[in-house]
Enzyme design. Structure first.
Site, PDB file in Angstrom:
ATOM      1  N   HIS A   1      29.123 -31.255  38.978  1.00 44.84           N
ATOM      2  CA  HIS A   1      29.609 -31.360  37.592  1.00 44.84           C
ATOM      3  C   HIS A   1      29.366 -32.766  37.053  1.00 44.84           C
ATOM      4  O   HIS A   1      30.190 -33.672  37.228  1.00 44.84           O
ATOM      5  CB  HIS A   1      31.090 -31.009  37.508  1.00 44.84           C
ATOM      6  CG  HIS A   1      31.533 -30.700  36.118  1.00 44.84           C
ATOM      7  ND1 HIS A   1      32.435 -29.714  35.815  1.00 44.84           N
ATOM      8  CD2 HIS A   1      31.166 -31.223  34.923  1.00 44.84           C
ATOM      9  CE1 HIS A   1      32.622 -29.667  34.499  1.00 44.84           C
ATOM     10  NE2 HIS A   1      31.855 -30.583  33.941  1.00 44.84           N
TER      11      HIS A   1
ATOM     12  N   ASN B   1      25.114 -29.845  27.885  1.00 43.20           N
ATOM     13  CA  ASN B   1      25.467 -30.312  26.531  1.00 43.20           C
ATOM     14  C   ASN B   1      24.718 -31.577  26.128  1.00 43.20           C
ATOM     15  O   ASN B   1      25.307 -32.581  25.744  1.00 43.20           O
ATOM     16  CB  ASN B   1      26.980 -30.492  26.396  1.00 43.20           C
ATOM     17  CG  ASN B   1      27.535 -31.543  27.338  1.00 43.20           C
ATOM     18  OD1 ASN B   1      26.926 -31.854  28.361  1.00 43.20           O
ATOM     19  ND2 ASN B   1      28.683 -32.093  27.003  1.00 43.20           N
TER      20      ASN B   1
ATOM     21  N   HIS C   1      29.949 -42.658  28.354  1.00 48.63           N
ATOM     22  CA  HIS C   1      29.941 -42.950  26.915  1.00 48.63           C
ATOM     23  C   HIS C   1      29.661 -44.432  26.732  1.00 48.63           C
ATOM     24  O   HIS C   1      29.941 -45.232  27.633  1.00 48.63           O
ATOM     25  CB  HIS C   1      31.298 -42.619  26.284  1.00 48.63           C
ATOM     26  CG  HIS C   1      31.606 -41.164  26.255  1.00 48.63           C
ATOM     27  ND1 HIS C   1      30.924 -40.272  25.460  1.00 48.63           N
ATOM     28  CD2 HIS C   1      32.516 -40.430  26.943  1.00 48.63           C
ATOM     29  CE1 HIS C   1      31.399 -39.059  25.649  1.00 48.63           C
ATOM     30  NE2 HIS C   1      32.362 -39.116  26.549  1.00 48.63           N
TER      31      HIS C   1
ATOM     32  N   LEU D   1      24.719 -35.933  32.215  1.00 50.70           N
ATOM     33  CA  LEU D   1      23.746 -36.962  31.895  1.00 50.70           C
ATOM     34  C   LEU D   1      23.460 -36.724  30.415  1.00 50.70           C
ATOM     35  O   LEU D   1      23.772 -35.664  29.893  1.00 50.70           O
ATOM     36  CB  LEU D   1      22.511 -36.830  32.783  1.00 50.70           C
ATOM     37  CG  LEU D   1      22.835 -36.936  34.290  1.00 50.70           C
ATOM     38  CD1 LEU D   1      21.576 -36.802  35.129  1.00 50.70           C
ATOM     39  CD2 LEU D   1      23.553 -38.236  34.624  1.00 50.70           C
ATOM     40  N   ARG D   2      22.976 -37.700  29.722  1.00 49.88           N
ATOM     41  CA  ARG D   2      22.925 -37.539  28.259  1.00 49.88           C
ATOM     42  C   ARG D   2      21.517 -37.377  27.732  1.00 49.88           C
ATOM     43  O   ARG D   2      21.308 -37.450  26.525  1.00 49.88           O
ATOM     44  CB  ARG D   2      23.603 -38.730  27.594  1.00 49.88           C
ATOM     45  CG  ARG D   2      25.041 -38.960  28.043  1.00 49.88           C
ATOM     46  CD  ARG D   2      25.946 -37.769  27.794  1.00 49.88           C
ATOM     47  NE  ARG D   2      27.359 -38.112  27.969  1.00 49.88           N
ATOM     48  CZ  ARG D   2      28.347 -37.234  27.885  1.00 49.88           C
ATOM     49  NH1 ARG D   2      28.083 -35.955  27.666  1.00 49.88           N
ATOM     50  NH2 ARG D   2      29.590 -37.613  28.040  1.00 49.88           N
TER      51      ARG D   2
ATOM     52  N   ASP E   1      32.715 -34.648  37.203  1.00 48.87           N
ATOM     53  CA  ASP E   1      32.735 -34.515  35.748  1.00 48.87           C
ATOM     54  C   ASP E   1      32.375 -35.854  35.093  1.00 48.87           C
ATOM     55  O   ASP E   1      32.933 -36.231  34.052  1.00 48.87           O
ATOM     56  CB  ASP E   1      34.079 -33.989  35.239  1.00 48.87           C
ATOM     57  CG  ASP E   1      34.013 -33.502  33.784  1.00 48.87           C
ATOM     58  OD1 ASP E   1      32.905 -33.451  33.212  1.00 48.87           O
ATOM     59  OD2 ASP E   1      35.076 -33.186  33.224  1.00 48.87           O
TER      60      ASP E   1
ATOM     61  N   ASP F   1      30.200 -25.431  29.609  1.00 47.34           N
ATOM     62  CA  ASP F   1      31.135 -26.544  29.814  1.00 47.34           C
ATOM     63  C   ASP F   1      31.333 -27.365  28.544  1.00 47.34           C
ATOM     64  O   ASP F   1      30.379 -27.725  27.869  1.00 47.34           O
ATOM     65  CB  ASP F   1      30.636 -27.455  30.930  1.00 47.34           C
ATOM     66  CG  ASP F   1      31.665 -28.516  31.265  1.00 47.34           C
ATOM     67  OD1 ASP F   1      32.771 -28.135  31.655  1.00 47.34           O
ATOM     68  OD2 ASP F   1      31.367 -29.710  31.089  1.00 47.34           O
TER      69      ASP F   1
END
Lengths: 313, 421
Positions: free
Chosen positions: B58, B92, B309, B61-62, B305, B152
């Site tokens: 979980h 996401n 940011h 990564l962006r 998780d 998620d």
């Protein structure tokens, strides 16, 4: 003014009532007494804070609190500057951190902040060297309102300890209720809360208060009743069936007020919804202290500006 | 002759030498017995704890789209340093990982930046755009490399659609990972509903909003006789429902995260946005229930998780700050506190953070048996380090343990026998 050095102010900021000791509270109220007297003179201005600057940063609409601080600052000869959300960089998407740094660079002596975000005053205070006075943050705290309410009640009651106050209405979303519960219980007042359970904060059973479903029960034997403004959006959020039913069940009417102790006072932080949380005749009755609260607000805020801006060290 | 010998490390209390050849474990021998063995490379590991590389099912990564928070390269670099050899990344991103093109792009970015691992295993979107409506093309996504499917962050409230998505995923040989929260009852405000947060004026996410969806999922899984994996369990009620389902024979696994084991909602005092996460940090009773459940195997896995940011996004008033905690660099060291103090059994930790999820999701598993992939972490349990932004390899500096001094640090990491740090 003469100032008792043993009773000195030690706080950089006023963020929440829970930071205050009873001694701090009494110092504020006693200082406010002095300014209340000045406010009754024909010439109401004193030079105490001449040359000091106070920024009024109101990111949320407010008339009475902002005006009250403005009058308080000007009566002490401080220069007051207003910064509203509309027309400011905040509306252009500037973050609160950047607003804080920008204001800091202008070297004010105090910033009074009203903001819709919980913890906004604390956020500013941790980033600013000047005094920060919380004029209401989200649902969290409104310490100057609680102090002016306590001032008003002390003026009316004389003694605080052992008296009973009923706070009526939307407790869950009310920073006024949160700050008043902390302050008034600190001063020995028995506090009762009353409202529909959808408008009670989670965990209210852990607060030092009693909680009542029925207004009649909550008001009976009280020495004062404080009505809270019902925001009309609570109905849209599914917390109330309709406003008519709310008014029928929770409005402070003269019949309900008659259940309280003789001479019981009525308070409201304003602005009021006549006929919704408070009946029009009750708002205008001699028991109503709504306008005394406004007058107390100026004196209390003068006291707070004075204490914060003349603090040593 | 072996390619590599790791000498004198501690494996579950035994002092061993590990022989690696051709990227796999050749043998694990008692240290004394292996003294005369030779290899092309010898790694002295005296005093170090030997662990299989962790498998984190979980992770956010962006990339693509939010590279300022994290890229696949920075995320995998942090994983390498954190002892995590396999990273399952959620869908996401922007665009969402709901087409094979996005999956392939992610894998390509991983291959380019980390040709020797850590390995990236994308998790595909369960529904298009994570909108909870139309199913994503799961067959195409599975073929491109997605190891599971999940919505998620944006739970599917419509139980009919969720049921059909579970069935369809099963038909392409994949499992659904569910973020269990009713978004109406528990909107993503990032704090528990409690007396503490109500005092702070914050709207909370009640644990019942999580547990209600866990109940739905385990009932559906039992009814359909299909597997389901419950993401980031945070509360006692959810633990009790999972235990009930397991006793009934439902094929359910569940994970919890380091923050639910090591912190409570007390961490949000002072409007600390680093402790803002969804599901939220809960009370001490929940924390203790989760530790017990992890020890007992009711909670199967430990996943991070990891939700990086930019720091400026966390430097906002509480309600404006995004949810999530950066963990890849620090999770192992933080969780080792539980192992060191005896609150979490070391064998269970290894199973929960490595072999268990590896097996469940069909990824490589190292049990230190001959032929297992040589995915090995060398962990110095005594090395103390302070968590500073500079110490983190992740671009997400939003670690909840920022400023803490942690005891224990990864000092060696091999994947298929190749050193990756």
């Amino acid at each position: 003014m003469q100032h008792d050095t043993a009773r000195s102010w030690r706080h950089k900021d006023l963020l929440d009532i829970c930071q205050l000791s009873l001694e701090d509270v009494l110092l504020i109220l006693d200082t406010a007494d002095y300014f209340q007297e000045i406010n009754s003179r024909p010439t109401k201005k004193v030079p105490t804070l001449k040359g000091r600057s106070v920024v009024l940063f109101f990111a949320e609409p407010s008339t009475r609190t902002k005006t009250s601080f403005d009058v308080a600052g000007k009566r002490l000869s401080a220069d007051t500057f207003s910064l509203a959300k509309s027309g400011s960089s905040l509306q252009k998407g500037e973050s609160l951190k950047d607003t804080a740094l920008t204001l800091q660079a202008m070297r004010p002596d105090a910033i009074v902040i009203r903001h819709e975000q919980n913890g906004a005053a604390e956020f500013m205070a941790s980033r600013l060297e000047c005094a920060v006075i919380n004029a209401g943050d989200g649902r969290h705290a409104h310490p100057t309102q609680a102090l002016l309410d306590a001032y008003t009640l002390r003026e009316q009651w004389g003694m605080m300890a052992g008296k009973t106050l009923c706070i009526l209405g939307d407790i869950a979303h009310s920073r006024v209720a949160r700050s008043n519960v902390i302050l008034l219980t600190l001063m020995g007042v028995n506090v009762r809360l009353c409202g529909p359970r959808t408008l009670m904060p989670y965990g209210v059973e852990t607060w030092p208060v009693t909680v009542h479903d029925r207004v009649e029960e909550a008001v009976e034997g009280a020495d004062a009743v404080m009505c809270l403004r019902l925001q009309l959006e609570r109905q849209q959020a599914g917390l109330l069936p309709d406003l008519r039913e709310y008014a029928a069940r929770y409005c402070l009417t003269s019949a309900r007020l008659a259940l309280a102790n003789a001479g019981a006072r009525v308070l409201h932080p304003g602005p009021i919804n006549r006929g919704l949380e408070i009946a029009a005749d009750v708002a205008d009755a001699p028991e109503s202290c709504i306008l005394d609260q406004v007058a107390a607000g100026v004196a209390v805020r003068m006291a707070l500006l004075f204490l914060h801006l003349t603090r040593k060290g | 002759m072996a390619d590599l010998i790791i000498r004198g490390a501690t494996l579950q209390g035994r002092t061993v030498d590990v022989l690696v050849e051709g990227g796999v474990i050749q043998d694990v021998l008692p240290h004394d017995a292996a003294r005369r063995m030779e290899a092309a490379r010898v790694q002295d590991a005296a005093g170090l704890v030997l662990l299989p590389s962790l498998v984190d099912v979980h992770v956010h990564l962006r990339e693509p789209g939010l590279e300022y928070k994290e890229t696949i390269a920075t995320g995998l670099a942090a994983a390498a340093r954190g002892g995590i050899g396999r990273v399952c990344c959620m869908a996401n991103t922007s665009p969402v990982n709901d087409t094979a093109a996005v999956t392939s792009f992610m894998l390509e970015q991983a291959r380019k930046s980390h040709p020797h691992g850590p390995w990236l295993h994308p998790i595909g979107a369960l529904t298009m755009g994570l909108k909870g409506q139309d199913m994503a093309p799961m067959a195409e996504l599975a073929e491109a490399g997605c190891v599971a499917f999940s919505n998620d962050g944006l739970p599917v409230l419509d139980s009919e659609r969720f049921r059909r998505a579970m069935e369809y995923a099963a038909s392409v040989g994949r499992m659904v990972i569910d973020h269990c929260e009713d978004p109406f009852l528990a909107p993503g405000t990032g704090v528990n509903e409690s007396a503490l947060t109500a005092r702070m004026g914050l709207k909370g996410q009640p644990s019942v909003g999580e547990a209600a969806q866990v109940a739905r999922d385990v009932l559906l899984a039992g009814y359909l006789k299909l597997p389901v994996h419950i993401a980031h369990v945070s509360c006692r009620e959810a633990v009790e429902l999972i235990a009930w389902a397991k006793a009934k024979g439902v094929d359910v696994t569940a994970e919890t995260c380091p923050h639910y084991l090591c912190y409570t909602e007390e961490a949000v005092r002072g409007y600390n946005t680093l402790a803002k996460v969804s599901p939220p940090l809960r009370g001490e009773d929940d924390r203790l229930a989760l530790i017990q459940a992890l020890n007992e195997g009711v909670i199967d896995f430990l996943a991070t998780d990891h939700a990086p940011h930019a720091m400026h996004e966390k430097e906002h008033p509480f309600e404006e700050a995004p949810n999530g905690i950066s963990w890849l660099d620090t999770a192992l060291a933080k969780c080792w506190e539980l192992v060191r103090t005896g609150r979490l059994d070391e064998g269970r930790f290894v199973q929960a953070a490595s072999t268990g999820p590896g097996e469940r999701f069909g990824l490589g598993v190292n049990r230190f048996r001959p032929g297992d992939p040589a995915d090995v972490v060398l962990f110095d349990p005594e090395l103390s380090w302070t968590v500073t932004p500079e110490a983190l390899h992740s671009r997400g500096k939003n670690a909840i343990c920022l400023g803490e001094t942690l005891r224990g640090r990864v000092v060696g990491h091999y994947l298929a026998g190749v050193a990756v740090i």
